[in-house]
Design a protein around this motif. Structure first.
Motif, short mmCIF file in Angstrom:
data_model
loop_
_atom_site.label_atom_id
_atom_site.label_comp_id
_atom_site.label_asym_id
_atom_site.label_seq_id
_atom_site.Cartn_x
_atom_site.Cartn_y
_atom_site.Cartn_z
N GLY A 238 -60.90 25.46 45.03
CA GLY A 238 -61.53 24.52 46.30
C GLY A 238 -61.26 23.75 47.14
O GLY A 238 -60.72 23.45 48.41
N ILE A 239 -62.18 25.47 47.62
CA ILE A 239 -61.59 26.09 49.15
C ILE A 239 -63.04 26.38 49.45
O ILE A 239 -63.94 27.59 48.97
CB ILE A 239 -61.28 27.47 49.45
N VAL B 47 -59.08 34.58 38.47
CA VAL B 47 -57.64 34.55 39.12
C VAL B 47 -57.11 34.32 38.00
O VAL B 47 -56.67 33.50 37.18
CB VAL B 47 -58.34 32.61 38.85
N PRO B 48 -55.70 34.43 38.95
CA PRO B 48 -54.10 34.47 38.28
C PRO B 48 -53.74 33.62 37.97
O PRO B 48 -54.08 32.37 37.83
CB PRO B 48 -53.26 34.48 39.98
N LYS B 49 -53.63 33.63 36.74
CA LYS B 49 -52.86 32.68 35.89
C LYS B 49 -52.41 31.17 36.19
O LYS B 49 -52.29 30.38 35.78
CB LYS B 49 -51.56 32.95 34.66
N ALA B 50 -51.03 31.51 37.31
CA ALA B 50 -50.60 30.21 37.56
C ALA B 50 -51.64 29.21 38.34
O ALA B 50 -51.48 28.52 38.95
CB ALA B 50 -49.19 30.83 38.65
N ALA B 51 -52.66 29.97 38.90
CA ALA B 51 -53.49 29.69 39.62
C ALA B 51 -54.74 29.20 39.06
O ALA B 51 -55.90 28.33 39.26
CB ALA B 51 -54.21 30.49 40.88
N ARG C 107 -45.54 31.63 53.30
CA ARG C 107 -46.52 32.74 52.64
C ARG C 107 -48.08 33.18 53.88
O ARG C 107 -47.54 34.26 53.64
CB ARG C 107 -47.56 31.25 52.27
N LEU C 108 -48.24 32.39 54.73
CA LEU C 108 -48.64 32.41 56.37
C LEU C 108 -47.99 33.79 56.65
O LEU C 108 -48.33 34.98 56.69
CB LEU C 108 -48.70 32.24 57.26
N HIS C 109 -46.87 33.81 56.88
CA HIS C 109 -46.03 34.40 57.66
C HIS C 109 -45.92 35.93 56.82
O HIS C 109 -45.85 37.21 57.29
CB HIS C 109 -44.64 34.31 58.61
N ALA C 110 -45.63 36.13 55.82
CA ALA C 110 -46.10 37.27 54.61
C ALA C 110 -46.81 37.59 54.21
O ALA C 110 -47.46 38.95 54.49
CB ALA C 110 -45.44 36.50 53.01
N LEU C 111 -48.09 37.12 54.44
CA LEU C 111 -49.05 37.32 54.89
C LEU C 111 -49.49 38.49 56.06
O LEU C 111 -50.81 38.99 56.16
CB LEU C 111 -50.70 36.87 54.92
N LYS D 56 -53.21 25.96 50.45
CA LYS D 56 -55.39 26.28 49.93
C LYS D 56 -55.34 27.70 50.93
O LYS D 56 -56.70 28.26 51.07
CB LYS D 56 -56.17 24.95 50.27
N ILE D 57 -54.65 27.03 52.06
CA ILE D 57 -54.75 27.71 53.59
C ILE D 57 -54.36 29.34 53.88
O ILE D 57 -55.98 30.18 53.84
CB ILE D 57 -54.55 27.55 54.61
N ALA D 58 -53.10 28.98 53.35
CA ALA D 58 -52.84 30.71 52.93
C ALA D 58 -53.89 31.73 51.29
O ALA D 58 -53.88 32.62 51.56
CB ALA D 58 -51.42 30.73 52.07
N GLU D 59 -54.23 30.43 50.49
CA GLU D 59 -55.11 31.07 49.89
C GLU D 59 -56.49 31.62 50.05
O GLU D 59 -56.75 32.50 49.56
CB GLU D 59 -55.28 30.33 48.64
N ALA D 60 -57.27 30.94 50.98
CA ALA D 60 -58.22 31.13 51.31
C ALA D 60 -57.80 32.61 52.77
O ALA D 60 -59.00 33.17 52.17
CB ALA D 60 -59.08 30.23 52.23
N MET D 61 -56.95 32.79 53.05
CA MET D 61 -56.83 33.82 53.50
C MET D 61 -56.72 35.31 52.21
O MET D 61 -57.19 36.37 52.98
CB MET D 61 -55.45 34.19 54.49
N GLU D 62 -56.37 34.74 51.75
CA GLU D 62 -55.61 36.10 51.08
C GLU D 62 -57.04 36.61 49.57
O GLU D 62 -56.78 36.94 49.22
CB GLU D 62 -54.40 35.11 49.60
#
Length: 639
Positions: free
Chosen positions: A296-297, A621-625, A457-461, A557-563
């Protein structure tokens, strides 16, 4: 039969497959005749036929490139294979063309899988719709439904149009649009999208978007454009290829002039093919955009995919982005010996006759604790509040100005309580009964549940600064910032102020992403390195203007897009290393005499397939996602 052959010929993947099969068959016949029966006669014609069959498609592509004045990889192979025939090296000619064609077919077939998100979106678009005409259900093509017509959708059917529910109820799986696996409950007044799945119930929709004007159609169009758009790394590789191929020709000619070894020169042409190098970046970009679309991104192209991974600062608005965008009752303060329940009851009685937005959360909270009576009389004083009468009591609910107007004074305890609520960023509603202040209500736009986890999550990235840019008052902005972990707060800002702040952050050397609605924040969004629109499902402006459009309001989804972006960048680098090391190793092997033409082509094609397979890892895609199968994205993409 003729039409089937014509269809195969016109479809590149099918043509390559059958040419590869026939070429391989002739090579097999030649090997069996020679080694099985000791027949030398068929060797040259069978191997030459195999080379012609496999080389036919390669020659077509080489000629097309030459007409554009481009020396292509295919030209290297054709020259080498033709030269091998002239020096009676029929096996090398057949093997080189067969292996190159096999690799081209596998590459084409495998690359189509990286576009699976787009195929899933296209599969999600139903081709028929049931409309009510003259009171009777009629099945028609989905694209001929007229705006305003009533569309009937039963359980298990895909919605054929964008629309508004006018009757019925159902749980609708909107994963094809939002990437969210949990079905959304749809009732009269709800908005729905084409390509989503009604899992139960029965819906009557008023069509508001049909054919190419549906949200799904716009997403498909943008994913197509994004997968064709070239990333900076891809453009660099293509520029490199413009001089690399002529350099290989010069290297082969030079080697022949020095050694007079024609086989060495021809082998150099084969092993110097930069196939893995050319495919290394587009396969990663297409797979990365497809993976994002499934979640959805919507990423608008390779350049934005790359840039998202280099973001070191994120700027976002408060209202509707970090917060839910609607006020809620955050706190009830009881005064003058009253209970919290009584304060809420008196306020709810007065607000039932009001249409003010701040009254809705008060009414909801009051009704949650029991039946809510209606005021016997109500006076609304514009900009101040309400005065109601109930069972002989006067109830006043409103701002400080209302009580100044009524001449009701506040004691020190009330003043301190008001100041405390203001300090928390709450909007304060004061409640009085019969001229005495009995309580305070603190209303606030509450932070989204996903806001703090997203910022952590963003800080961790590696995002160093998360900055809030808001036009709201500073106390409210700082209260939300403390709750969600924002690093900097800039409040009471106009659009031009936000633009200046974005420019200031960029001047510090930070890569800036800006999250906004695509309209009010347009100047700041345009100035940022990446613009992100949230909740873009159904929003033409967000889908058209933002570099990245999140089809749901999930901040994660913002952090997911960066990942996804960073995974794609890493994948590109890996592919480039594989491609470059393969070419260097092959050239070294040719000059040391350890690699010959057929073996070099085999290694070259294996490197191409390794690069493609590595790029396809991005689709996992990871199982959780995981959100399910294509049918629900059409079966349970962005891409």
């Amino acid at each position: 039969m003729f039409s089937m052959i014509t269809s195969i010929y016109r479809h590149p993947t099918s043509r390559r497959k059958w040419l590869t099969i026939f070429s391989g068959a002739f090579i097999t016949f030649a090997l069996v005749a020679w080694y099985g029966f000791g027949l030398a006669g068929p060797w040259a014609p069978l191997m030459t036929t195999a080379a012609i069959l496999a080389g036919y498609d390669i020659a077509l592509r080489a000629w097309a490139a030459l007409r554009l004045r481009h020396l292509s990889i295919e030209l290297l192979v054709i020259v080498a294979a033709t030269g091998a025939v002239f020096i009676d090296n029929y096996w090398e000619s057949a093997a080189v063309t067969f292996l190159f064609m096999l690799g081209a077919w596998l590459e084409s077939r495998t690359m189509s899988r990286t576009r699976g998100a787009l195929k899933a979106l296209i599969d999600a678009a139903p081709v028929t719709a049931t409309v009510l005409r003259g009171g009777e259900p009629v099945e028609v093509a989905a694209h001929v439904v007229q705006l305003g017509e009533t569309v009937l959708v039963k359980a298990g059917q895909l919605l054929p149009v964008d629309g508004e529910v006018i009757e019925g109820a159902a749980a609708v799986n909107e994963a094809a649009i939002t990437g969210e696996p949990i079905p959304a409950e749809k009732t009269p007044g709800s908005r729905v999208f084409a390509g989503t799945l009604a899992e139960n119930g029965l819906l009557y929709l008023r069509a508001t978007g049909v054919g190419a004007d549906t949200t799904l159609a716009r997403i498909i169009s943008r994913v197509e454009e994004a997968q064709e758009a070239k990333a900076p790394a891809q453009r660099m590789i293509e520029s490199f290829g413009r001089w690399y191929t002529p350099a290989v020709f010069l290297l082969a000619i030079g080697s022949y002039l020095v050694t007079r070894d024609i086989e060495l020169a021809l082998t150099l042409l084969v092993v110097g093919c930069p196939g893995a190098l050319v495919i290394s970046t587009p396969v990663s970009v297409i797979a990365g955009i497809g993976r994002a679309a499934r979640a959805g991104i919507l990423i608008k192209g390779g350049e934005h995919l790359e840039n998202a991974g280099r973001i070191t600062a994120l700027a976002l608005d408060k209202t509707g982005t970090l917060t839910e965008g609607r006020p809620r009752l955050a706190e009830v303060v009881a005064l003058a010996g009253q209970s919290r329940e009584d304060v809420l009851l008196w306020a709810g009685i007065a607000e039932t006759g009001s249409t003010h937005p701040l009254g809705r959360p008060i009414i909801e909270a009051a009704r949650a604790q029991g039946p809510l009576p209606t005021a016997e009389a109500l006076e609304e004083i514009s900009g101040m509040g309400l005065i109601a009468r109930h069972t002989g009591h006067q109830i006043a609910v409103g701002s400080h100005r209302l009580f100044d107007h009524l001449g009701i004074a506040f004691n020190a305890g009330t003043t301190d309580a008001i100041a405390r609520l203001h300090g928390l960023g709450h909007t304060v509603v004061i409640v009085a009964r019969d001229g005495e202040v009995v309580g305070l209500l603190g209303l606030a736009d509450m932070p989204r549940a996903s806001a703090k986890p997203m910022i952590d999550r963003l800080h961790a990235l590696g995002v160093r600064r998360v900055v809030m840019l808001t036009g709201d008052q500073r106390p409210a902005a700082e209260a939300i910032a403390r709750a969600v972990g924002v690093d900097e707060v800039h409040a009471e800002m106009m659009p031009d102020d936000k633009l200046d702040r974005i420019r200031s952050l960029k001047s510090e050397g930070l890569g800036i992403a800006m999250v906004g609605d695509g309209i009010n924040d347009a100047p700041a969004l345009a100035a940022a390195d990446i613009s992100i629109a949230m909740g873009a499902g159904g929003s033409d402006i967000a889908i058209e203007t933002a570099d990245i459009a999140l089809m749901t309001d999930d901040l994660g989804k913002i952090a997911e897009a960066m990942e996804i972006s960073r995974a794609t960048l890493t994948n590109m680098r890996q592919n480039l290393v594989i491609a470059v090391l393969t070419v260097i190793g092959l050239l070294f092997g040719v000059y040391t005499g350890s690699i010959h033409m057929a073996g070099g082509m085999l290694i070259h094609q294996l490197s191409v397939l390794i690069v493609i397979a590595n790029g396809m890892r991005l689709l996992r895609v990871p199982k959780a996602a995981k959100i399910g199968t294509a049918r629900q994205i059409a079966e349970h993409v962005v891409a």
